[in-house]
Design a protein around this motif. Structure first.
Motif, PDB file in Angstrom:
ATOM      1  N   VAL A  51       0.443  -9.255 -11.498  1.00 40.48           N
ATOM      2  CA  VAL A  51       1.048  -9.761 -12.703  1.00 40.48           C
ATOM      3  C   VAL A  51       1.900  -8.412 -13.431  1.00 40.48           C
ATOM      4  CG1 VAL A  51      -0.584 -11.714 -12.772  1.00 40.48           C
ATOM      5  CG2 VAL A  51      -1.287  -9.652 -14.152  1.00 40.48           C
ATOM      6  N   LYS A  52       1.585  -7.330 -13.208  1.00 34.06           N
ATOM      7  CA  LYS A  52       2.025  -6.162 -13.840  1.00 34.06           C
ATOM      8  C   LYS A  52       3.626  -6.192 -14.088  1.00 34.06           C
ATOM      9  CE  LYS A  52       0.792  -1.819 -14.023  1.00 34.06           C
ATOM     10  NZ  LYS A  52       0.636  -0.572 -13.527  1.00 34.06           N
ATOM     11  N   PRO A  53       4.395  -6.565 -13.170  1.00 33.09           N
ATOM     12  CA  PRO A  53       5.889  -6.720 -13.317  1.00 33.09           C
ATOM     13  C   PRO A  53       6.008  -7.603 -14.524  1.00 33.09           C
ATOM     14  CG  PRO A  53       5.324  -6.482 -11.007  1.00 33.09           C
ATOM     15  CD  PRO A  53       4.097  -6.565 -11.724  1.00 33.09           C
ATOM     16  N   TYR A  54       5.486  -8.730 -14.319  1.00 34.74           N
ATOM     17  CA  TYR A  54       5.789  -9.954 -15.323  1.00 34.74           C
ATOM     18  C   TYR A  54       5.272  -9.326 -16.715  1.00 34.74           C
ATOM     19  CZ  TYR A  54       5.823 -14.277 -17.513  1.00 34.74           C
ATOM     20  OH  TYR A  54       6.225 -15.361 -18.451  1.00 34.74           O
ATOM     21  N   VAL A  60       4.892  -5.930 -22.337  1.00 26.93           N
ATOM     22  CA  VAL A  60       3.414  -5.579 -22.404  1.00 26.93           C
ATOM     23  C   VAL A  60       3.002  -4.652 -21.109  1.00 26.93           C
ATOM     24  CG1 VAL A  60       1.007  -6.342 -22.465  1.00 26.93           C
ATOM     25  CG2 VAL A  60       2.941  -7.804 -23.617  1.00 26.93           C
ATOM     26  N   ASP A  61       2.606  -3.335 -21.494  1.00 24.85           N
ATOM     27  CA  ASP A  61       2.214  -2.411 -20.482  1.00 24.85           C
ATOM     28  C   ASP A  61       0.755  -2.015 -20.780  1.00 24.85           C
ATOM     29  OD1 ASP A  61       1.832  -0.380 -19.043  1.00 24.85           O
ATOM     30  OD2 ASP A  61       3.639   0.474 -19.224  1.00 24.85           O
ATOM     31  N   ILE A  62      -0.177  -2.841 -20.017  1.00 20.37           N
ATOM     32  CA  ILE A  62      -1.411  -2.842 -20.062  1.00 20.37           C
ATOM     33  C   ILE A  62      -2.107  -1.484 -19.762  1.00 20.37           C
ATOM     34  CG2 ILE A  62      -2.029  -5.048 -20.176  1.00 20.37           C
ATOM     35  CD1 ILE A  62      -2.682  -4.799 -17.055  1.00 20.37           C
ATOM     36  N   ASN A  63      -1.280  -0.691 -18.938  1.00 16.91           N
ATOM     37  CA  ASN A  63      -1.799   1.079 -18.368  1.00 16.91           C
ATOM     38  C   ASN A  63      -1.320   1.689 -19.520  1.00 16.91           C
ATOM     39  OD1 ASN A  63      -1.253  -0.425 -15.438  1.00 16.91           O
ATOM     40  ND2 ASN A  63      -2.997   0.964 -15.531  1.00 16.91           N
ATOM     41  N   LYS A  64      -0.190   1.505 -20.287  1.00 18.95           N
ATOM     42  CA  LYS A  64       0.061   2.378 -21.246  1.00 18.95           C
ATOM     43  C   LYS A  64      -0.870   2.388 -22.323  1.00 18.95           C
ATOM     44  CE  LYS A  64       4.324   3.761 -23.832  1.00 18.95           C
ATOM     45  NZ  LYS A  64       5.923   3.496 -23.979  1.00 18.95           N
ATOM     46  N   ALA A  65      -1.350   1.080 -22.770  1.00 16.80           N
ATOM     47  CA  ALA A  65      -2.220   0.713 -23.638  1.00 16.80           C
ATOM     48  C   ALA A  65      -3.630   1.330 -23.431  1.00 16.80           C
ATOM     49  CB  ALA A  65      -2.280  -0.808 -23.925  1.00 16.80           C
ATOM     50  N   GLY A  66      -4.027   1.657 -22.236  1.00 20.70           N
ATOM     51  CA  GLY A  66      -5.329   2.500 -21.980  1.00 20.70           C
ATOM     52  C   GLY A  66      -5.788   1.801 -20.901  1.00 20.70           C
ATOM     53  N   GLY A  67      -5.458   0.813 -20.148  1.00 25.16           N
ATOM     54  CA  GLY A  67      -6.046   0.107 -19.125  1.00 25.16           C
ATOM     55  C   GLY A  67      -6.331   1.210 -18.015  1.00 25.16           C
ATOM     56  N   VAL A  68      -7.298   1.071 -17.248  1.00 29.57           N
ATOM     57  CA  VAL A  68      -7.895   2.054 -16.142  1.00 29.57           C
ATOM     58  C   VAL A  68      -7.230   1.438 -14.646  1.00 29.57           C
ATOM     59  CG1 VAL A  68      -9.937   3.009 -15.000  1.00 29.57           C
ATOM     60  CG2 VAL A  68      -9.974   2.511 -17.431  1.00 29.57           C
ATOM     61  N   SER A  69      -6.656   2.272 -14.174  1.00 30.09           N
ATOM     62  CA  SER A  69      -6.079   2.007 -12.954  1.00 30.09           C
ATOM     63  C   SER A  69      -7.406   1.916 -11.534  1.00 30.09           C
ATOM     64  CB  SER A  69      -5.160   3.255 -12.373  1.00 30.09           C
ATOM     65  OG  SER A  69      -4.802   2.943 -10.866  1.00 30.09           O
ATOM     66  N   ILE A  70      -7.347   0.810 -10.946  1.00 30.63           N
ATOM     67  CA  ILE A  70      -8.566   0.470 -10.102  1.00 30.63           C
ATOM     68  C   ILE A  70      -7.760   0.199  -8.722  1.00 30.63           C
ATOM     69  CG2 ILE A  70     -10.102  -1.289  -9.320  1.00 30.63           C
ATOM     70  CD1 ILE A  70     -10.583  -1.798 -12.202  1.00 30.63           C
ATOM     71  N   THR A  71      -8.183   1.129  -7.930  1.00 28.19           N
ATOM     72  CA  THR A  71      -7.807   1.280  -6.408  1.00 28.19           C
ATOM     73  C   THR A  71      -8.858   0.825  -5.237  1.00 28.19           C
ATOM     74  OG1 THR A  71      -8.367   3.651  -6.340  1.00 28.19           O
ATOM     75  CG2 THR A  71      -6.188   3.261  -7.153  1.00 28.19           C
ATOM     76  N   ASP A  72     -10.082   0.712  -5.771  1.00 27.72           N
ATOM     77  CA  ASP A  72     -10.948   0.802  -4.692  1.00 27.72           C
ATOM     78  C   ASP A  72     -11.769  -0.614  -4.898  1.00 27.72           C
ATOM     79  OD1 ASP A  72     -10.317   3.011  -3.001  1.00 27.72           O
ATOM     80  OD2 ASP A  72     -11.229   4.160  -4.610  1.00 27.72           O
ATOM     81  N   PHE A  73     -12.471  -1.107  -3.777  1.00 27.36           N
ATOM     82  CA  PHE A  73     -13.140  -2.268  -3.963  1.00 27.36           C
ATOM     83  C   PHE A  73     -14.539  -2.075  -2.945  1.00 27.36           C
ATOM     84  CE2 PHE A  73     -14.228  -6.478  -2.006  1.00 27.36           C
ATOM     85  CZ  PHE A  73     -14.908  -7.025  -2.937  1.00 27.36           C
ATOM     86  N   GLU A  74     -15.677  -2.461  -3.577  1.00 29.67           N
ATOM     87  CA  GLU A  74     -16.848  -2.597  -2.739  1.00 29.67           C
ATOM     88  C   GLU A  74     -17.825  -3.585  -2.906  1.00 29.67           C
ATOM     89  OE1 GLU A  74     -19.205   1.013  -3.554  1.00 29.67           O
ATOM     90  OE2 GLU A  74     -20.186  -0.007  -5.229  1.00 29.67           O
TER      91      GLU A  74
END
Length: 373
Positions: A51-54, A60-74
């Motif tokens: 949903v980031k492009p939309y 609204v840029d959630i990463n610029k606002a402080g959101g944490v980049s998540i790349t891994d799943f366990e």
């Protein structure tokens, strides 16, 4: 009586995103939310990057606002069998406290009107809605239902699931933890439920779990349940033993329904969890709420701007497209939950997944969408 083009009942992700989109199209929007922003909500607080492009198109840029980049799943079983992999699209860790407030301020800057009160009645007569709140009445051409998982309004609308006792409750709390990975979202099983862990913008780790009431009622106390049941999973036990709670007490909601719902009820366009709730194990409820708001706002804009596009067509088109995009995800989520809560199937499945990462890729593809361009 105050008149608007669209009234939105509920100010979570679906309601706020709809408000931003529709006000951006130039429509007069009024949104009802019970509590002023910002406030915490029971939620997994991981949103898929689909949903980031939309969101960025909406400003609204959630990463610029402080959101944490998540790349891994366990993911792990009750006894500690664990598999870890890289997420194909990745996601963002962000608290609902920040996310909702970010969307609220964006909507307010575009002229959306807000009423912080409960809606007690929605009535549709001769092509118009009347909405009642605190003995005041408001009118609109369209009403969006975005009030979440469960509301007294569901009974007013005679939605079948609202008359049935539901077996699930959800608990959420934030913790500080010295070693939790910055870029990880984790899903750990325990007897009668499962818990998600991921970091938020403050550095705190969000722990949100879903538990079957039959498992919880033997303790009827969150702290005891955490110690006696949740912590039996070795990863959850290690986390709880070393983490420090941020909240004075956890947040909890009960009577959560995963039953099928209709995306349109009595001419009300339903969005987010109000239209259909995906199991938290699928890690995609936040993205689905935002995507459903996009669908609703675009069809509503067409209805409000083209006289030849009537209400019947709006409702048919929205329901059809909603089902095309989300119905299979919800179905798969229900089936996946049955597997996740069965120790035999879960252990066998993770052992197989540890040898073939294609299995986890398949599961993730069935519960996530493609980027919304």
């Amino acid at each position: 009586m105050s008149c608007h083009d669209v009234i939105i009942v509920g100010g979570g992700l679906a309601g706020l995103t709809s408000a931003i989109a529709l006000s951006g199209f130039g429509h007069r929007v009024l949104l009802f939310e019970t509590n002023p922003y910002p406030h915490h909500k029971v939620c997994g607080e991981y949103v898929s990057n689909e949903v980031k492009p939309y969101l960025e198109r909406l400003g609204v840029d959630i990463n610029k606002a402080g959101g944490v980049s998540i790349t891994d799943f366990e993911i792990s079983t009750v006894n500690g069998t664990k598999v870890k992999k890289t997420l194909p699209l990745g996601g963002t860790g962000i608290s609902r406290y920040l996310f909702d407030d970010l969307l609220y301020n964006k909507a307010k800057s575009q002229g959306v009107a807000f009423a912080f009160s409960k809606v007690s009645d929605i009535a549709y007569t001769q092509g118009k809605f009347s909405v009642t709140s605190e003995d005041k009445m408001y009118s609109a051409s369209i009403v969006i239902g975005a009030y979440g998982k469960r509301s007294p309004l569901d009974k007013q609308l005679k939605r079948p699931f609202s008359f049935q006792k539901q077996d699930w409750l959800a608990v959420k709390a934030h913790y500080t933890h010295p070693n939790f990975s910055q870029h990880l979202v984790a899903l750990h099983n325990f007897e009668g439920g499962y818990a998600g862990l991921s970091k938020t913008e403050t550095g705190a780790v969000n722990l949100c779990y879903l538990a079957h009431y039959n498992s919880f009622k033997r303790y009827n106390d969150i702290d005891r349940f955490n110690q006696e049941v949740v912590a039996r999973n070795p990863y959850l036990g290690a986390f709880l033993n070393t983490a420090e709670p941020v909240f004075e007490k956890p947040l909890a909601i009960a009577q959560i329904s995963f039953e099928k719902k209709s995306p349109v009820e009595d001419h009300i366009i339903m969005c987010g969890d109000t239209a259909g709730l995906i199991h938290p194990l699928c890690g995609n409820g936040m993205a689905m709420a935002i995507h459903s708001a996009k669908l609703a706002s675009e069809h509503i804009h067409t209805y409000l701007s083209k006289p030849e596009y009537d209400r019947g067509q709006l409702e048919t088109d929205y329901a059809r497209q909603w089902n095309i995009i989300f119905k299979n995800r919800l179905w798969f989520g229900r089936r996946l939950q049955n597997v996740l809560l069965d120790d035999r199937w879960m252990n066998a499945g993770l052992k197989l997944a540890s040898r073939s990462k294609g299995i986890l890729n398949y599961v993730i593809s069935k519960t996530h969408g493609k980027p919304i361009l």
